[in-house]
Design an enzyme around this catalytic site. Structure first.
Site, PDB file in Angstrom:
ATOM      1  N   CYS A 117      35.731  49.995  25.923  1.00 51.50           N
ATOM      2  CA  CYS A 117      36.992  49.139  26.091  1.00 51.50           C
ATOM      3  C   CYS A 117      36.991  48.192  27.224  1.00 51.50           C
ATOM      4  O   CYS A 117      37.258  47.086  27.381  1.00 51.50           O
ATOM      5  CB  CYS A 117      38.352  49.834  26.251  1.00 51.50           C
ATOM      6  SG  CYS A 117      38.301  51.193  24.972  1.00 51.50           S
ATOM      7  N   HIS A 267      43.162  44.298  27.141  1.00 51.01           N
ATOM      8  CA  HIS A 267      42.485  44.895  26.259  1.00 51.01           C
ATOM      9  C   HIS A 267      43.615  45.469  25.147  1.00 51.01           C
ATOM     10  O   HIS A 267      44.626  46.080  25.446  1.00 51.01           O
ATOM     11  CB  HIS A 267      41.560  45.941  26.781  1.00 51.01           C
ATOM     12  CG  HIS A 267      41.052  47.031  25.726  1.00 51.01           C
ATOM     13  ND1 HIS A 267      40.274  46.614  24.659  1.00 51.01           N
ATOM     14  CD2 HIS A 267      41.411  48.220  25.431  1.00 51.01           C
ATOM     15  CE1 HIS A 267      40.174  47.606  23.866  1.00 51.01           C
ATOM     16  NE2 HIS A 267      40.653  48.863  24.666  1.00 51.01           N
ATOM     17  N   ASN A 297      42.189  47.740  17.287  1.00 48.90           N
ATOM     18  CA  ASN A 297      41.533  47.927  18.593  1.00 48.90           C
ATOM     19  C   ASN A 297      40.223  47.625  18.296  1.00 48.90           C
ATOM     20  O   ASN A 297      39.402  48.502  17.628  1.00 48.90           O
ATOM     21  CB  ASN A 297      41.925  49.285  19.205  1.00 48.90           C
ATOM     22  CG  ASN A 297      41.115  49.658  20.584  1.00 48.90           C
ATOM     23  OD1 ASN A 297      40.117  48.802  20.807  1.00 48.90           O
ATOM     24  ND2 ASN A 297      41.596  50.659  21.186  1.00 48.90           N
TER      25      ASN A 297
HETATM   26  O1  UT7 Z   1      40.966  51.447  23.560  1.00 48.09           O
HETATM   27  C1  UT7 Z   1      40.550  52.700  24.381  1.00 48.09           C
HETATM   28  C2  UT7 Z   1      41.399  53.357  24.952  1.00 48.09           C
HETATM   29  N1  UT7 Z   1      42.501  54.194  23.903  1.00 48.09           N
HETATM   30  C3  UT7 Z   1      43.767  53.986  24.102  1.00 48.09           C
HETATM   31  O2  UT7 Z   1      44.227  53.460  25.142  1.00 48.09           O
HETATM   32  C4  UT7 Z   1      44.433  54.923  23.397  1.00 48.09           C
HETATM   33  C5  UT7 Z   1      45.605  55.539  23.965  1.00 48.09           C
HETATM   34  N2  UT7 Z   1      46.270  56.453  23.035  1.00 48.09           N
HETATM   35  C6  UT7 Z   1      47.292  55.998  22.053  1.00 48.09           C
HETATM   36  O3  UT7 Z   1      47.118  54.946  21.594  1.00 48.09           O
HETATM   37  C7  UT7 Z   1      48.163  57.081  21.327  1.00 48.09           C
HETATM   38  O4  UT7 Z   1      47.810  58.157  21.952  1.00 48.09           O
HETATM   39  C8  UT7 Z   1      47.679  57.068  19.649  1.00 48.09           C
HETATM   40  C9  UT7 Z   1      48.146  55.898  19.048  1.00 48.09           C
HETATM   41  C10 UT7 Z   1      46.225  57.233  19.652  1.00 48.09           C
HETATM   42  C11 UT7 Z   1      48.502  58.399  19.242  1.00 48.09           C
HETATM   43  O5  UT7 Z   1      49.800  58.416  19.629  1.00 48.09           O
HETATM   44  P1  UT7 Z   1      50.594  59.445  20.144  1.00 48.09           P
HETATM   45  O6  UT7 Z   1      52.020  58.855  20.268  1.00 48.09           O
HETATM   46  O7  UT7 Z   1      49.950  59.809  21.373  1.00 48.09           O
HETATM   47  O8  UT7 Z   1      50.567  60.530  19.035  1.00 48.09           O
HETATM   48  P2  UT7 Z   1      50.106  62.202  19.162  1.00 48.09           P
HETATM   49  O9  UT7 Z   1      48.631  62.292  19.082  1.00 48.09           O
HETATM   50  O10 UT7 Z   1      50.718  62.765  20.271  1.00 48.09           O
HETATM   51  O11 UT7 Z   1      50.386  62.693  17.788  1.00 48.09           O
HETATM   52  C12 UT7 Z   1      52.030  62.752  17.557  1.00 48.09           C
HETATM   53  C13 UT7 Z   1      52.094  63.469  16.171  1.00 48.09           C
HETATM   54  C14 UT7 Z   1      51.339  64.696  16.040  1.00 48.09           C
HETATM   55  O12 UT7 Z   1      52.087  65.637  14.979  1.00 48.09           O
HETATM   56  P3  UT7 Z   1      52.893  66.807  15.683  1.00 48.09           P
HETATM   57  O13 UT7 Z   1      51.836  67.585  16.128  1.00 48.09           O
HETATM   58  O14 UT7 Z   1      54.038  66.391  16.409  1.00 48.09           O
HETATM   59  O15 UT7 Z   1      53.285  67.335  14.289  1.00 48.09           O
HETATM   60  C15 UT7 Z   1      50.225  64.120  15.335  1.00 48.09           C
HETATM   61  O16 UT7 Z   1      49.366  65.291  14.415  1.00 48.09           O
HETATM   62  O17 UT7 Z   1      51.562  62.477  15.242  1.00 48.09           O
HETATM   63  C16 UT7 Z   1      50.688  63.152  14.411  1.00 48.09           C
HETATM   64  N3  UT7 Z   1      49.726  62.018  13.962  1.00 48.09           N
HETATM   65  C17 UT7 Z   1      49.844  61.343  13.058  1.00 48.09           C
HETATM   66  N4  UT7 Z   1      50.808  61.221  12.044  1.00 48.09           N
HETATM   67  C18 UT7 Z   1      50.616  60.165  10.853  1.00 48.09           C
HETATM   68  C19 UT7 Z   1      48.699  61.589  14.584  1.00 48.09           C
HETATM   69  N5  UT7 Z   1      48.025  60.671  14.062  1.00 48.09           N
HETATM   70  C20 UT7 Z   1      48.700  60.214  12.998  1.00 48.09           C
HETATM   71  C21 UT7 Z   1      48.635  59.394  11.937  1.00 48.09           C
HETATM   72  N6  UT7 Z   1      49.491  59.348  10.871  1.00 48.09           N
HETATM   73  N7  UT7 Z   1      47.597  58.448  12.036  1.00 48.09           N
END
Ligand code: UT7
Length: 340
Positions: A117, A267, A297
């Protein structure tokens, strides 16, 4: 004194648009979840996944052609190529040499940058150093990615796969001695390798080789290590603290303040990260440019793709003070502050 100016810029994305609803047909997700957590509505994927012509270097080539035209230069005017990508055409050689051939440049040097990134920030910083030290006068700096070929579209991969898209951006960085034109005023680059595995693709790699001879092992097929792993929450938390640090560092080094900025282009990792940083500095909406909503992204491509659109839309004009900042896998992060 020699200055580094962005003489030309261009971007290219494959035609195929993939919406959140399209992804919801492949895995358990929804437009609502993706929009709320990331701001992304759609992304571009290369049309034909088996069409090797539209590989990463080709995307970079299409963006580079536009950057050259915008600069009023030809391929023979370029002295050096810096190509940032995490999704190269081949494991080796890198995309830089492929671009050299596609463009028909002379047998110039071509360097590949692997800083994910932050790749474009690193690439631009390297090019700036070559220009300022008088080694080269016209450098093509490219960021390009094809993520769509290497994502896990099962439910297991949904936390990662919904955020990435394909695309490319390129700039021609040129030397000038003219007093009135712009310049790169400050750069900084950082890394913290103890977090290398928090956002990584571990295979193929010599550390995780589970067989002496890579392809002898039948388990190689179907390994999830072939897909990116991301500890999303963890990356998010580090990003929102490292962004402000690197931004302040760049501004202070150049003797500027946030108020002096005409445009901040982060980014495009997640719209929520950009909004957090914007709020942290109290930047008004017209001083921050985001296009993650349309492209997702695109890793090393995201900054030149956003800068190119911002310029195309008249939101960045000659003479403006612009800050580019990135954070991502490595962890790596950094900024480039420049007058356009
Ligand atoms: O460019 C490189 C650098 N990368 C970044 O900067 C990315 C940084 N991180 C993020 O942008 C976020 O962490 C994500 C968008 C990737 C994920 O969002 P989050 O709010 O951190 O979600 P999470 O991983 O904590 O998941 C929350 C819930 C989980 O369910 P439970 O355990 O609460 O029941 C996941 O299983 O959302 C669920 N989940 C989804 N649900 C629907 C994870 N991905 C998805 C999805 N659709 N695509």
């Amino acid at each position: 004194m020699t200055k580094s100016i962005i003489k030309g810029i261009g971007h290219y994305v494959p035609e195929q648009v993939v919406t959140n609803d399209d992804l919801a047909r492949l895995m358990t997700t929804s437009d609502e979840w993706i929009t709320e957590r990331t701001g992304i509505k759609e992304r571009h994927f290369r049309q034909n996944r088996t069409d090797s012509e539209e590989a990463t270097a080709y995307l970079g080539f299409r963006a580079a052609e536009k950057a050259l035209a915008n600069a009023g230069l030809g391929a023979k005017d370029i002295d050096y190529i810096v190509f940032a990508t995490l999704s190269p055409d081949y494991y080796f050689p890198g995309c830089g040499v492929i671009l050299q051939n596609l463009l028909g440049c002379d047998t110039i040097g071509a360097l590949d940058v692997r800083n994910q990134c932050s790749g474009f920030i690193y690439a631009l910083s390297v090019a700036n150093a070559f220009i300022k030290s008088g080694v080269y006068r016209n450098i093509l700096v490219v960021g390009a990615e094809i993520h769509s070929f290497g994502l896990d579209f099962s439910d297991e991969g949904r936390g990662v796969s919904v955020i990435f898209g394909d695309g490319a951006g390129a700039v021609v960085l040129s030397a000038t001695e003219e007093v009135a034109s712009g310049d790169i005023l400050a750069v900084n680059m950082h890394s913290e390798g103890k977090y290398a595995e928090e956002l990584s693709v571990k295979f193929p790699g010599t550390k995780l080789g589970w067989s002496d001879r890579l392809l002898d092992d039948p388990k190689a097929i179907g390994r999830k290590d072939l897909y990116p792993y991301m500890n999303g929450n963890y990356v998010f938390k580090h990003a929102v603290s490292r962004f402000p640090e690197t931004m302040k560092e760049a501004l202070e080094k150049a003797g500027k303040t946030v108020e002096d900025l005409d445009m901040f282009i982060p980014h495009q990792a997640n719209l929520r990260i950009s909004q957090f940083v914007q709020q942290h500095f109290g930047l008004p909406d017209h001083k921050v440019f985001n296009n993650i909503q349309k492209y997702g992204n695109t890793t090393a491509a995201s900054i030149p793709l956003a800068l190119s659109e911002a310029i195309e839309q008249g939101k960045v004009k000659r003479g403006d003070l612009v800050l580019l900042s990135a954070f991502g896998s490595g962890f790596t992060w950094g900024s480039v502050l420049f007058e356009y």
